[in-house]
Design an enzyme around this catalytic site. Structure first.
Site, mmCIF file in Angstrom:
data_model
loop_
_atom_site.group_PDB
_atom_site.id
_atom_site.type_symbol
_atom_site.label_atom_id
_atom_site.label_comp_id
_atom_site.label_asym_id
_atom_site.label_seq_id
_atom_site.Cartn_x
_atom_site.Cartn_y
_atom_site.Cartn_z
ATOM 1 N N HIS A 67 -42.412 20.443 23.480
ATOM 2 C CA HIS A 67 -43.856 20.467 23.779
ATOM 3 C C HIS A 67 -44.196 21.859 24.274
ATOM 4 O O HIS A 67 -44.073 22.176 25.463
ATOM 5 C CB HIS A 67 -44.188 19.425 24.849
ATOM 6 C CG HIS A 67 -45.635 19.359 25.225
ATOM 7 N ND1 HIS A 67 -46.399 18.229 25.044
ATOM 8 C CD2 HIS A 67 -46.464 20.273 25.791
ATOM 9 C CE1 HIS A 67 -47.634 18.453 25.484
ATOM 10 N NE2 HIS A 67 -47.686 19.701 25.945
ATOM 11 N N GLY A 74 -54.976 26.999 26.956
ATOM 12 C CA GLY A 74 -56.075 27.460 27.797
ATOM 13 C C GLY A 74 -57.430 27.402 27.122
ATOM 14 O O GLY A 74 -57.649 26.637 26.187
ATOM 15 N N GLY A 75 -58.341 28.227 27.614
ATOM 16 C CA GLY A 75 -59.704 28.246 27.103
ATOM 17 C C GLY A 75 -60.647 27.316 27.834
ATOM 18 O O GLY A 75 -61.808 27.165 27.430
ATOM 19 N N GLU A 76 -60.186 26.715 28.933
ATOM 20 C CA GLU A 76 -61.008 25.724 29.628
ATOM 21 C C GLU A 76 -61.947 26.334 30.658
ATOM 22 O O GLU A 76 -62.699 25.618 31.319
ATOM 23 C CB GLU A 76 -60.096 24.674 30.289
ATOM 24 C CG GLU A 76 -59.444 23.767 29.277
ATOM 25 C CD GLU A 76 -58.059 23.297 29.713
ATOM 26 O OE1 GLU A 76 -57.799 22.098 29.605
ATOM 27 O OE2 GLU A 76 -57.249 24.125 30.156
ATOM 28 N N TYR A 136 -55.853 17.516 20.934
ATOM 29 C CA TYR A 136 -56.362 16.584 21.950
ATOM 30 C C TYR A 136 -57.304 15.534 21.373
ATOM 31 O O TYR A 136 -57.360 14.417 21.873
ATOM 32 C CB TYR A 136 -57.148 17.374 23.005
ATOM 33 C CG TYR A 136 -56.435 17.648 24.304
ATOM 34 C CD1 TYR A 136 -55.087 17.985 24.337
ATOM 35 C CD2 TYR A 136 -57.131 17.609 25.515
ATOM 36 C CE1 TYR A 136 -54.458 18.267 25.530
ATOM 37 C CE2 TYR A 136 -56.509 17.892 26.709
ATOM 38 C CZ TYR A 136 -55.174 18.220 26.723
ATOM 39 O OH TYR A 136 -54.560 18.504 27.903
ATOM 40 N N HIS A 201 -50.692 13.146 25.121
ATOM 41 C CA HIS A 201 -50.967 13.769 26.414
ATOM 42 C C HIS A 201 -51.526 12.715 27.367
ATOM 43 O O HIS A 201 -52.480 12.014 27.036
ATOM 44 C CB HIS A 201 -51.984 14.900 26.234
ATOM 45 C CG HIS A 201 -52.648 15.325 27.517
ATOM 46 N ND1 HIS A 201 -52.243 16.421 28.244
ATOM 47 C CD2 HIS A 201 -53.714 14.802 28.190
ATOM 48 C CE1 HIS A 201 -53.027 16.551 29.302
ATOM 49 N NE2 HIS A 201 -53.922 15.579 29.302
ATOM 50 N N HIS A 230 -46.012 14.167 30.047
ATOM 51 C CA HIS A 230 -46.558 14.398 31.394
ATOM 52 C C HIS A 230 -46.419 13.138 32.249
ATOM 53 O O HIS A 230 -47.243 12.894 33.143
ATOM 54 C CB HIS A 230 -48.040 14.818 31.359
ATOM 55 C CG HIS A 230 -48.376 15.898 30.381
ATOM 56 N ND1 HIS A 230 -47.538 16.961 30.110
ATOM 57 C CD2 HIS A 230 -49.471 16.085 29.594
ATOM 58 C CE1 HIS A 230 -48.098 17.748 29.215
ATOM 59 N NE2 HIS A 230 -49.264 17.236 28.873
ATOM 60 N N ARG A 233 -46.680 13.166 36.247
ATOM 61 C CA ARG A 233 -47.819 13.745 36.964
ATOM 62 C C ARG A 233 -48.376 12.789 38.013
ATOM 63 O O ARG A 233 -49.017 13.219 38.977
ATOM 64 C CB ARG A 233 -48.900 14.165 35.987
ATOM 65 C CG ARG A 233 -49.677 13.053 35.332
ATOM 66 C CD ARG A 233 -50.633 13.606 34.276
ATOM 67 N NE ARG A 233 -51.400 14.733 34.795
ATOM 68 C CZ ARG A 233 -51.844 15.755 34.037
ATOM 69 N NH1 ARG A 233 -51.592 15.768 32.746
ATOM 70 N NH2 ARG A 233 -52.543 16.713 34.587
ATOM 71 N N ASP A 287 -44.222 22.500 28.347
ATOM 72 C CA ASP A 287 -45.661 22.782 28.199
ATOM 73 C C ASP A 287 -45.886 24.295 28.138
ATOM 74 O O ASP A 287 -46.962 24.793 28.471
ATOM 75 C CB ASP A 287 -46.474 22.168 29.328
ATOM 76 C CG ASP A 287 -47.901 21.795 28.902
ATOM 77 O OD1 ASP A 287 -48.242 22.024 27.732
ATOM 78 O OD2 ASP A 287 -48.656 21.292 29.747
#
Length: 390
Positions: A67, A74-76, A136, A201, A230, A233, A287
């Site tokens: 993964h 990114g880009g958020e 996503y 995810h 994940h 988490r 990740d």
């Protein structure tokens, strides 16, 4: 050190295949392991041979990072927060010799075309690389128009993901939408022999893995198709995932810090090992290249960090330092991932497998890294870099 030698003899190595084979000798030729045995082979003086004496130190399979955002994540928080593509040496210095790339939140400015191009770039640089189609959101970004045909017709694509569930950034897939994507991945697996998995995810949402549980109760699609990541988490999410592993799902721990709400990756692995659970159904990934954002209750990002494959390697070191045996923890980084991905020649050191291996020093840290029979790291020094690395 002769990088060009077509034949490499590694003498006096304590080989973990991941099973402990004891003190043996290996011969590497044509990018493959062509000999493993107790008797040191006699190789003719006419051959160009590089000989390495491991002096009893551990030799293990190269890690598989299942993964990683090879094109950058990114880009958020705006276009300026898009992470650049991950360079070759960021993988190899962490002992990673095989990567599986994917798209995350940004499956718009990055797409299936761009991730396939990065797979081919890493392959040209000597790394084994594969990827997922999709990202996503639904409908999934694809190259051919469907998940199934992408997996069937595009060689590097082995599954679909990372489709987000239980996350405010997801497209909030329904059960029927999830089942349709999973069925395409499953049928593609039957047609090709690839992994054919739906890599999922998991966010911080309270629904957790309920959608997967419902899917398993509703349809005939095998449990191995669903691959949540994940899972450490949140503590409740980890417990849910352990139950899914009993039903036949592979579940994936991520090598990031979780704070009080979850389990740190080494703790998660040890908790799993300490239970009566299928030990071949757990993997760990980094990740790498992805962002690690923190959000407030309104969905606003409060801070961002970025992941690297080295975080996975640090977990490996931590497990060994805390007394976990090599045979117990190594499969999470190697053979378990290979079995999930249907990589027949990866994740193990056996006759005929790809020559992806790590030689450790007396402190059980990575000293040499070989990918496909070529040294990338030697005496801890990076000797093979990507095209645009200094």
């Amino acid at each position: 050190m002769n990088q060009a030698s077509p034949i490499i003899l590694i003498k006096n190595a304590t080989v973990y295949s991941p099973k402990n084979l004891g003190l043996v000798h290996l011969v590497i030729a044509g990018g493959k392991v062509v000999y493993i045995g107790k008797k040191c082979p006699s190789l003719g003086d006419e051959l160009a041979i590089q000989t390495i004496d491991a002096q009893g130190q551990a030799v293990i399979p190269g890690f598989i990072d299942g993964h990683t955002h090879i094109t950058g994540g990114g880009g958020e928080a705006g276009f300026s927060t898009r992470v650049p593509p991950v360079p070759l040496s960021q993988f190899t210095r962490a002992g990673v010799t095989t990567v599986v790339g994917l798209l995350g939140t940004d499956d718009l400015t990055r797409n299936t075309e761009s991730i396939i191009a990065q797979v081919y770039a890493l392959r040209e640089e000597g790394l084994s690389a594969y990827c997922y189609t999709g990202g996503y959101h639904l409908p999934p970004t694809t190259l051919t128009g469907s998940v199934k045909s992408d997996i069937v017709f595009i060689e590097p694509i082995i599954g679909v993901g990372e489709l987000a569930i239980s996350d405010h950034r997801s497209s909030q897939p329904t059960l029927n939408e999830l089942l349709k994507i999973a069925s395409e991945a499953h049928v593609a697996r039957l047609m090709t022999g690839k992994a054919g998995i739906l890599h999922l995810h998991l966010g911080d949402g309270e629904r957790g893995l309920s959608l997967i549980r419902e899917a398993l109760c509703t349809a005939e699609i095998p449990a191995r198709t669903y691959n949540p990541t994940h899972i450490n988490r949140r503590k409740a999410l980890f417990d849910e995932a352990c139950d899914l592993a009993k039903q036949g799902c592979w579940v994936d721990v991520t090598a990031f810090e979780t704070g009080d709400v979850g389990y740190e990756p080494a703790e998660a692995l040890m908790r799993y090992m300490g239970q009566d659970l299928p030990q071949d159904k757990l993997t760990i990934s980094s990740d790498g290249g992805g962002c690690l954002p923190c959000f407030d209750q309104h969905g606003h990002m409060t801070k961002m960090d970025f992941a690297s494959s080295s975080s996975m390697t640090d977990v490996f070191y931590q497990l060994l330092d805390e007394g976990v045996t090599m045979e117990a923890c190594l499969p999470f980084f190697t053979s378990n991932v290979a079995d999930l991905m249907n990589f027949k020649k990866k994740g193990r050191l056996t006759l005929g497998c790809d020559a992806d291996l790590l030689i450790l020093d007396p402190k059980m840290r990575i000293k040499h890294v070989m990918a496909q029979g070529q040294w990338h790291v030697f005496d801890t020094q990076i000797i093979k870099k990507g095209s645009f690395e200094e």
